[in-house]
Design a protein around this motif. Sequence first.
Motif, PDB file in Angstrom:
ATOM      1  N   ARG A 113     100.065   6.133 -61.106  1.00 39.24           N
ATOM      2  CA  ARG A 113      98.620   6.219 -60.974  1.00 39.24           C
ATOM      3  C   ARG A 113      98.136   5.912 -59.556  1.00 39.24           C
ATOM      4  O   ARG A 113      97.145   6.490 -59.095  1.00 39.24           O
ATOM      5  N   LEU A 114      98.800   5.014 -58.867  1.00 45.47           N
ATOM      6  CA  LEU A 114      98.298   4.547 -57.582  1.00 45.47           C
ATOM      7  C   LEU A 114      99.018   5.123 -56.369  1.00 45.47           C
ATOM      8  O   LEU A 114      98.516   5.032 -55.257  1.00 45.47           O
ATOM      9  N   ARG A 115     100.179   5.708 -56.566  1.00 43.16           N
ATOM     10  CA  ARG A 115     100.898   6.307 -55.445  1.00 43.16           C
ATOM     11  C   ARG A 115     100.645   7.813 -55.389  1.00 43.16           C
ATOM     12  O   ARG A 115     100.504   8.456 -56.431  1.00 43.16           O
ATOM     13  N   PRO A 116     100.639   8.397 -54.201  1.00 34.02           N
ATOM     14  CA  PRO A 116     100.622   9.857 -54.110  1.00 34.02           C
ATOM     15  C   PRO A 116     101.877  10.405 -54.788  1.00 34.02           C
ATOM     16  O   PRO A 116     102.931   9.767 -54.746  1.00 34.02           O
ATOM     17  N   PRO A 117     101.777  11.567 -55.441  1.00 34.51           N
ATOM     18  CA  PRO A 117     102.922  12.116 -56.189  1.00 34.51           C
ATOM     19  C   PRO A 117     104.210  12.191 -55.376  1.00 34.51           C
ATOM     20  O   PRO A 117     105.296  11.932 -55.907  1.00 34.51           O
ATOM     21  N   GLU A 118     104.093  12.510 -54.107  1.00 34.46           N
ATOM     22  CA  GLU A 118     105.304  12.662 -53.294  1.00 34.46           C
ATOM     23  C   GLU A 118     105.970  11.320 -52.968  1.00 34.46           C
ATOM     24  O   GLU A 118     107.109  11.286 -52.492  1.00 34.46           O
ATOM     25  N   LYS A 119     105.269  10.213 -53.252  1.00 35.41           N
ATOM     26  CA  LYS A 119     105.831   8.892 -52.967  1.00 35.41           C
ATOM     27  C   LYS A 119     106.260   8.133 -54.212  1.00 35.41           C
ATOM     28  O   LYS A 119     106.718   6.997 -54.120  1.00 35.41           O
ATOM     29  N   VAL A 120     106.102   8.749 -55.376  1.00 35.23           N
ATOM     30  CA  VAL A 120     106.543   8.113 -56.615  1.00 35.23           C
ATOM     31  C   VAL A 120     108.063   7.970 -56.593  1.00 35.23           C
ATOM     32  O   VAL A 120     108.784   8.921 -56.297  1.00 35.23           O
ATOM     33  N   PHE A 121     108.534   6.766 -56.883  1.00 38.15           N
ATOM     34  CA  PHE A 121     109.971   6.460 -56.863  1.00 38.15           C
ATOM     35  C   PHE A 121     110.462   6.402 -58.308  1.00 38.15           C
ATOM     36  O   PHE A 121     110.294   5.412 -59.001  1.00 38.15           O
ATOM     37  N   ASP A 122     111.081   7.484 -58.766  1.00 38.43           N
ATOM     38  CA  ASP A 122     111.540   7.557 -60.151  1.00 38.43           C
ATOM     39  C   ASP A 122     112.585   6.489 -60.462  1.00 38.43           C
ATOM     40  O   ASP A 122     112.648   5.984 -61.593  1.00 38.43           O
ATOM     41  N   GLY A 123     113.394   6.145 -59.484  1.00 33.91           N
ATOM     42  CA  GLY A 123     114.388   5.099 -59.704  1.00 33.91           C
ATOM     43  C   GLY A 123     113.748   3.762 -60.024  1.00 33.91           C
ATOM     44  O   GLY A 123     114.248   3.004 -60.861  1.00 33.91           O
ATOM     45  N   TRP A 124     112.625   3.480 -59.358  1.00 33.30           N
ATOM     46  CA  TRP A 124     111.876   2.255 -59.645  1.00 33.30           C
ATOM     47  C   TRP A 124     111.322   2.281 -61.066  1.00 33.30           C
ATOM     48  O   TRP A 124     111.415   1.288 -61.801  1.00 33.30           O
ATOM     49  N   VAL A 125     110.761   3.415 -61.462  1.00 30.68           N
ATOM     50  CA  VAL A 125     110.214   3.549 -62.809  1.00 30.68           C
ATOM     51  C   VAL A 125     111.299   3.293 -63.854  1.00 30.68           C
ATOM     52  O   VAL A 125     111.094   2.547 -64.815  1.00 30.68           O
ATOM     53  N   GLU A 126     112.452   3.890 -63.661  1.00 36.23           N
ATOM     54  CA  GLU A 126     113.542   3.717 -64.632  1.00 36.23           C
ATOM     55  C   GLU A 126     114.057   2.288 -64.650  1.00 36.23           C
ATOM     56  O   GLU A 126     114.439   1.764 -65.710  1.00 36.23           O
ATOM     57  N   ALA A 127     114.061   1.645 -63.500  1.00 41.06           N
ATOM     58  CA  ALA A 127     114.501   0.246 -63.455  1.00 41.06           C
ATOM     59  C   ALA A 127     113.540  -0.661 -64.218  1.00 41.06           C
ATOM     60  O   ALA A 127     113.965  -1.615 -64.894  1.00 41.06           O
ATOM     61  N   GLN A 128     112.247  -0.360 -64.121  1.00 41.63           N
ATOM     62  CA  GLN A 128     111.262  -1.147 -64.869  1.00 41.63           C
ATOM     63  C   GLN A 128     111.415  -0.919 -66.374  1.00 41.63           C
ATOM     64  O   GLN A 128     111.326  -1.864 -67.159  1.00 41.63           O
ATOM     65  N   TRP A 129     111.660   0.325 -66.759  1.00 46.64           N
ATOM     66  CA  TRP A 129     111.865   0.580 -68.179  1.00 46.64           C
ATOM     67  C   TRP A 129     113.124  -0.125 -68.681  1.00 46.64           C
ATOM     68  O   TRP A 129     113.148  -0.645 -69.800  1.00 46.64           O
ATOM     69  N   ALA A 130     114.158  -0.182 -67.861  1.00 46.86           N
ATOM     70  CA  ALA A 130     115.390  -0.873 -68.262  1.00 46.86           C
ATOM     71  C   ALA A 130     115.102  -2.342 -68.563  1.00 46.86           C
ATOM     72  O   ALA A 130     115.656  -2.910 -69.513  1.00 46.86           O
ATOM     73  N   LYS A 131     114.240  -2.966 -67.763  1.00 46.67           N
ATOM     74  CA  LYS A 131     113.863  -4.362 -68.024  1.00 46.67           C
ATOM     75  C   LYS A 131     113.162  -4.482 -69.374  1.00 46.67           C
ATOM     76  O   LYS A 131     113.488  -5.363 -70.186  1.00 46.67           O
ATOM     77  N   ALA A 132     112.176  -3.628 -69.592  1.00 52.32           N
ATOM     78  CA  ALA A 132     111.424  -3.680 -70.843  1.00 52.32           C
ATOM     79  C   ALA A 132     112.338  -3.422 -72.038  1.00 52.32           C
ATOM     80  O   ALA A 132     112.255  -4.104 -73.069  1.00 52.32           O
TER      81      ALA A 132
END
Length: 200
Positions: A113-132
């Motif tokens: 929501r807060l980053r421009p699409p070209e700066k979204v880090f999918d690896g970060w997103v997946e790492a956060q989901w792994a924690k949850a």
Amino acid sequence: MKLVTATPSPFGRKVKVVLYETGLIDEVEIELITTTPFDTDTDLASANPMGKIPALIREQGPALYDSRVITRYLDAHAGTELYPEARIWDTLTLEATADGILEAALSMVYEHRLRPPEKVFDGWVEAQWAKAERAVTAVNARWMSHLSGPLDMGQIAIACALGYLDFRHADRNWRKGNDALDDWFAVFAQRDSMKATAPE
């Protein structure tokens, strides 16, 4: 007292559930705001210099934040023992686990929501989901006897965390492999406090 929050906020929801469960809901004015880390609401910033919701503004004394401080204050104010001394460390650990799930899930939302699409880090997103996902699995494996006991803050926090996963990350399907937790949540979600605070 006045609670500054936003309808979708899972941390705000946790406080509102406590207001219902403690019978304090009619004693606290709820001010719904729109705020972001880039454009912090003025009332919120004056109550919480970190600019995070929720914040509880009291008639006497400084505002209280974050949600764990507010819920403990409300519980003490109402005398409802949602933080029972007999199992205080388990209750606090379960609440911390729930808050960790929420922090990871919110981070996933903010990344898109807060980053421009070209700066979204999918690896970060997946790492956060792994924690949850690890946390949900741990709750299912280790904490079902606690969740099945008398109502406390650990149960409320976990229910709000699972509700937020349904609200923002339903496609991730936290229920897979967590049947006991799924069954428990289906019952807990029917409490009046949960239905009254469901995110829109």
